[in-house]
Design an enzyme around this catalytic site. Structure first.
Site, PDB file in Angstrom:
ATOM      1  N   TRP A 267      32.473  42.914  56.752  1.00 28.32           N
ATOM      2  CA  TRP A 267      33.110  41.678  56.283  1.00 28.32           C
ATOM      3  C   TRP A 267      34.134  42.057  55.227  1.00 28.32           C
ATOM      4  O   TRP A 267      33.825  42.779  54.277  1.00 28.32           O
ATOM      5  CB  TRP A 267      32.029  40.770  55.710  1.00 28.32           C
ATOM      6  CG  TRP A 267      32.473  39.449  55.180  1.00 28.32           C
ATOM      7  CD1 TRP A 267      33.365  38.592  55.744  1.00 28.32           C
ATOM      8  CD2 TRP A 267      32.002  38.820  53.972  1.00 28.32           C
ATOM      9  NE1 TRP A 267      33.488  37.457  54.963  1.00 28.32           N
ATOM     10  CE2 TRP A 267      32.665  37.578  53.878  1.00 28.32           C
ATOM     11  CE3 TRP A 267      31.089  39.182  52.987  1.00 28.32           C
ATOM     12  CZ2 TRP A 267      32.438  36.692  52.820  1.00 28.32           C
ATOM     13  CZ3 TRP A 267      30.864  38.311  51.943  1.00 28.32           C
ATOM     14  CH2 TRP A 267      31.539  37.078  51.861  1.00 28.32           C
TER      15      TRP A 267
ATOM     16  N   LYS B 261      25.605  28.989  57.153  1.00 33.29           N
ATOM     17  CA  LYS B 261      25.601  28.941  58.609  1.00 33.29           C
ATOM     18  C   LYS B 261      24.354  28.249  59.155  1.00 33.29           C
ATOM     19  O   LYS B 261      24.435  27.397  60.034  1.00 33.29           O
ATOM     20  CB  LYS B 261      25.693  30.364  59.189  1.00 33.29           C
ATOM     21  CG  LYS B 261      26.873  31.197  58.694  1.00 33.29           C
ATOM     22  CD  LYS B 261      28.202  30.616  59.122  1.00 33.29           C
ATOM     23  CE  LYS B 261      29.360  31.587  58.903  1.00 33.29           C
ATOM     24  NZ  LYS B 261      29.585  31.976  57.513  1.00 33.29           N
TER      25      LYS B 261
ATOM     26  N   ASP C  58      22.788  41.830  53.074  1.00 31.96           N
ATOM     27  CA  ASP C  58      23.543  40.579  53.127  1.00 31.96           C
ATOM     28  C   ASP C  58      22.984  39.783  54.304  1.00 31.96           C
ATOM     29  O   ASP C  58      23.143  40.167  55.464  1.00 31.96           O
ATOM     30  CB  ASP C  58      25.033  40.862  53.321  1.00 31.96           C
ATOM     31  CG  ASP C  58      25.883  39.596  53.232  1.00 31.96           C
ATOM     32  OD1 ASP C  58      25.323  38.494  53.093  1.00 31.96           O
ATOM     33  OD2 ASP C  58      27.125  39.707  53.318  1.00 31.96           O
TER      34      ASP C  58
END
Length: 416
Positions: free
Chosen positions: A140, A260, A222
């Protein structure tokens, strides 16, 4: 610039690619435009989907009319929420007793997953002073920015094998084995790796944990997609729970996001968990105290509304069951769109191999398209994805998947 009178020493920085791409898509008036850039869930009609369970929780909260709903919380955040977030992440089904396991974990509320990553990086930079942080190549993009701002040198370990479009497990292990130093941080994606959609299998996770323990590396997880990737919160937390339960003498941490899996993108709901080893449980409260010191100087405390929604859902067996069904709806649609795109490319006999699209996991697919092909898709077909070839699968639908596949087929054939 020479006529500007300022004490600032500033130079332009590149715009964030994802948000710039989304901005270009927003002003595009082409009727068949397709957004495969930003990582948000969309329905088959291309619309946002406030989770039904979230809407139920919101209605219940309105009826409750809590007079304290806009008040300050504590610096560490909403304490009951933190317990719920911790329990969701770690599960506590390992060999340790639940009380002993929880005693190892210090938790604070953050400004979503980005804030959790940032707070964790800052805390480790101040108090552990790692020589390097190891990020997957690719990762990311914001991971680079976060650790740069924390002042920790970044190195990368191989992750994506371009020729086979697969996870480069051997490259990762070889690089960390030969180059990583004791005390280095290793950034790991708990599931649904962004941007590749490729995750280690359980056997590989075990080997990664063994390497971190043996070389005294610090795992930094993460976790942005728990429950969203596979539809199962247990499956998507497997790696985190394995490390925590099976390596109790190793410290680690987890950045947890609810953007999400609850669809609370703009509410910024997150948590950071620091896991002490079993010999250091006595310093848990000191760890939290130091995390609070950083929080107080940056944002004082986490946002209240989003975490109240999560707390409302996960405190109710009925609403939790509804949430699990909503997760299955989202993950199933993503999987169906992967299959649909793959089927169309096979039907068109598009040059290349496309099995990786259905082998990858989660919101994103590392398509293998080149930057030139990506630009051609945008310029000729008004299809927007990152120049790396990363596509957000949620932007596909039954209405546009054939169009997207035909466009991919066209730009590949025209280039060959």
């Amino acid at each position: 610039m020479s006529n500007i009178d300022t004490r600032l020493n500033v130079s332009p920085v590149p715009p964030d690619e994802i948000f710039a791409l989304n901005g270009a898509y927003a002003v595009d008036t082409h009727p068949q435009k397709v957004s495969l850039g930003v990582g948000v869930y969309r329905t088959d009609d291309g619309k946002p989907w406030p989770l039904p369970v979230v809407q139920k929780a919101e209605k219940a909260l309105v009826v409750e009319d809590d007079l304290f709903r806009h008040e300050y919380t504590a610096i560490e955040g909403d304490v009951p929420f933190l317990g719920i977030a911790r329990d969701l992440m770690f599960g506590f089904e390992g060999k340790q007793s639940e009380e002993d396991a929880k005693a190892r974990i210090g938790s604070v509320q953050t400004v979503a997953g980005t804030g959790a990553n940032h707070l964790g990086a800052l805390f480790l930079a101040y108090h552990m002073k790692p020589t390097n942080v190891w990020l997957s190549n690719p990762s990311w993009a914001n991971h680079q920015t976060i650790w740069e701002l924390a002042g920790v040198p970044r190195k990368t370990y191989p992750y994506y094998h371009a020729a086979t479009r697969s996870f480069d497990f051997e490259g990762m292990m070889s690089s960390l084995e030969s180059e990583a130093q004791e005390g280095d941080v290793v950034l790991l994606h708990a599931c649904a790796h962004n941007p590749t959609g490729l995750d280690p299998n359980k056997e590989q996770w075990v080997a990664i944990a063994d390497l971190c323990e043996r070389k005294k590396l610090f795992p930094f997880f993460d976790s942005a997609y728990q429950g969203f990737a596979s539809g199962s919160v247990e499956e998507d937390a497997w790696a985190v729970r394995y490390f925590f339960n099976n390596k109790p003498d190793m410290e680690m941490c987890v950045a947890q996001s609810f953007s999400k899996n609850f669809g609370l993108y703009g509410q910024r709901v997150g948590a950071f968990h620091y896991c002490n080893n079993r010999a250091s449980v006595s310093i848990r409260d000191v760890v939290v105290n130091n995390l609070c010191h950083l929080i107080r100087g940056e944002f004082s405390m986490g946002p209240r509304v989003g975490c109240t929604i999560v707390k409302k859902v996960l405190n109710s067996d009925e609403l939790t069951a509804d949430w699990h069904e909503d997760l299955k709806v989202m993950s199933s649609r993503i999987k169906a769109m992967r299959k649909a795109l793959y089927n169309e490319l096979v039907r068109l006999q598009t040059p290349g191999t496309w099995e990786h699209i259905i082998q990858q996991n989660g919101m994103f697919s590392y398509t293998g398209l080149t930057p030139k092909q990506v630009y051609a898709l945008k310029d000729k077909y008004h299809i927007y994805l990152l120049k790396s070839g990363r596509a957000s699968i949620s932007g596909l639908s039954q209405k546009n998947v054939a169009y997207v596949a035909q466009a991919i087929d066209d730009v590949i054939r025209n280039e060959s």
